[in-house]
Design a protein around this motif. Structure first.
Motif, PDB file in Angstrom:
ATOM      1  N   ALA A 169      -9.817  -3.354   0.346  1.00 34.12           N
ATOM      2  CA  ALA A 169      -8.687  -2.952   1.179  1.00 34.12           C
ATOM      3  C   ALA A 169      -8.377  -1.471   0.976  1.00 34.12           C
ATOM      4  N   ASP A 221      -8.333   2.040  -1.951  1.00 41.14           N
ATOM      5  CA  ASP A 221      -7.337   2.985  -1.438  1.00 41.14           C
ATOM      6  C   ASP A 221      -7.483   4.326  -2.163  1.00 41.14           C
ATOM      7  N   PHE A 241      -3.745  -1.176   4.805  1.00 39.95           N
ATOM      8  CA  PHE A 241      -4.517  -2.373   5.148  1.00 39.95           C
ATOM      9  C   PHE A 241      -3.725  -3.439   5.898  1.00 39.95           C
ATOM     10  N   THR A 242      -2.398  -3.321   5.996  1.00 40.88           N
ATOM     11  CA  THR A 242      -1.618  -4.331   6.725  1.00 40.88           C
ATOM     12  C   THR A 242      -1.237  -3.889   8.137  1.00 40.88           C
ATOM     13  N   TYR A 289      -6.202  -5.884  -3.742  1.00 41.15           N
ATOM     14  CA  TYR A 289      -7.033  -6.599  -2.776  1.00 41.15           C
ATOM     15  C   TYR A 289      -8.381  -5.893  -2.608  1.00 41.15           C
ATOM     16  N   GLY A 337      -4.420  -1.714  -2.384  1.00 38.51           N
ATOM     17  CA  GLY A 337      -5.815  -1.913  -2.023  1.00 38.51           C
ATOM     18  C   GLY A 337      -6.763  -1.388  -3.077  1.00 38.51           C
ATOM     19  N   ALA A 383      -6.655  -9.336   3.684  1.00 35.07           N
ATOM     20  CA  ALA A 383      -5.715  -8.752   2.723  1.00 35.07           C
ATOM     21  C   ALA A 383      -4.300  -8.773   3.274  1.00 35.07           C
ATOM     22  N   ASP A 384      -4.162  -8.570   4.585  1.00 39.58           N
ATOM     23  CA  ASP A 384      -2.849  -8.636   5.214  1.00 39.58           C
ATOM     24  C   ASP A 384      -2.259 -10.036   5.058  1.00 39.58           C
ATOM     25  N   ARG A 419      -7.109  -4.768   7.428  1.00 37.73           N
ATOM     26  CA  ARG A 419      -7.926  -5.819   6.826  1.00 37.73           C
ATOM     27  C   ARG A 419      -7.163  -7.140   6.951  1.00 37.73           C
ATOM     28  N   HIS A 436       0.814  -1.222   0.000  1.00 39.57           N
ATOM     29  CA  HIS A 436       0.000   0.000   0.000  1.00 39.57           C
ATOM     30  C   HIS A 436       0.850   1.276   0.000  1.00 39.57           C
TER      31      HIS A 436
END
Length: 253
Positions: free
Chosen positions: A220, A190, A224-225, A217, A187, A236-237, A233, A164
């Motif tokens: 996301a 995003d 997102f991680t 993703y 994402g 997605a992570d 998320r 991201h």
């Protein structure tokens, strides 16, 4: 060893250490043109041969717990990991405005951003515990942008991965300097990196015949991680981490 918050410990525990592993960590002082920097190195000391190196570039809040947890996850997989310090020793902005302002200094001076990653790279590859011929750079948010910028220096890398991160299109393009394959994990929700931005970035890479892969993703957003904040998320992570591990296996082979 670092005592992590609950959300970062959960993240770390998602990668079990192997039998007999001895994960060690240390703070690393270095500098860039007189600016004191404080990186973080971790590895499995039970593996005595030089290990492939993964440089980890932090998000816009600086070198805090999160990149250290990611570095330890990589160490548990048998890699040496060095979390670089872009901002400088003790500069760990908090809140909303301060991180944006600090990151903005580097977005507004991309040669400086590249140079700060270079300083960490130079420090890390000088360590005899790493295999300097096998290096990958990864980054999260601001760090994803930094990793991609560093690839444009023509550095001798096996790969680059951005989670991201912002996708900065260059005109005139210097994408032909990129020697390493790029893995771009972004994402689909995003607002910082909309579809038009992704396409423009892809077009620049295509024109330069760069080896790249973009994974998007669904649902996301930006960041997102990063656990412990609303945009996180888990699915997605987990998927993006799995894609990273496959990428590392491929490029380090």
């Amino acid at each position: 060893m670092t005592t992590f918050s609950a959300e970062h410990q959960t993240l770390l525990d998602s990668v079990p250490a192997g039998a007999g592993a001895r994960i060690e960590e240390e703070t690393v002082d270095y500098d860039h043109e007189g600016t004191a920097l404080e990186g973080y190195f971790t590895h499995d000391a039970a593996i005595t041969d030089p290990k492939p190196l993964v440089l980890v570039v932090h998000d816009w809040t600086g070198l805090r717990e999160y990149p250290k947890a990611r570095a330890q996850m990589l160490a548990r997989l048998g890699y040496a990991a060095f979390a670089v310090d872009v901002y400088g020793k003790g500069i760990r902005p908090e809140g909303e405005e301060a991180p944006a302002a600090e990151a903005g200094k580097y977005y507004g001076n991309l040669p400086l951003l590249r140079a700060r990653v270079q300083a960490g790279y130079d420090k890390a590859i000088a360590d005899p515990r790493v295999d300097a011929s096998r290096v990958v750079v990864i980054g999260y948010c601001f760090g994803g942008s930094a990793a991609l910028e560093f690839s444009r220096t023509g550095a001798d890398l096996r790969g680059v991965a951005s989670f991201h991160g912002g996708l900065v299109v260059h005109d005139p393009s210097d994408a032909k300097q990129i020697k390493a394959p790029l893995l771009i994990l972004t994402g689909a929700a995003d607002p910082v990196v909309p579809d038009d931005n992704v396409i423009a970035f892809e077009n620049e890479l295509r024109a330069a015949d760069v080896d790249f892969e973009v994974v998007t993703y669904s649902g996301a957003p930006h960041a997102f991680t990063l656990p412990g904040i609303p945009p996180y998320r888990p699915k997605a992570d987990a998927r993006s981490w799995q894609r990273l591990t496959g990428f590392l296996t491929e490029v380090f082979a």
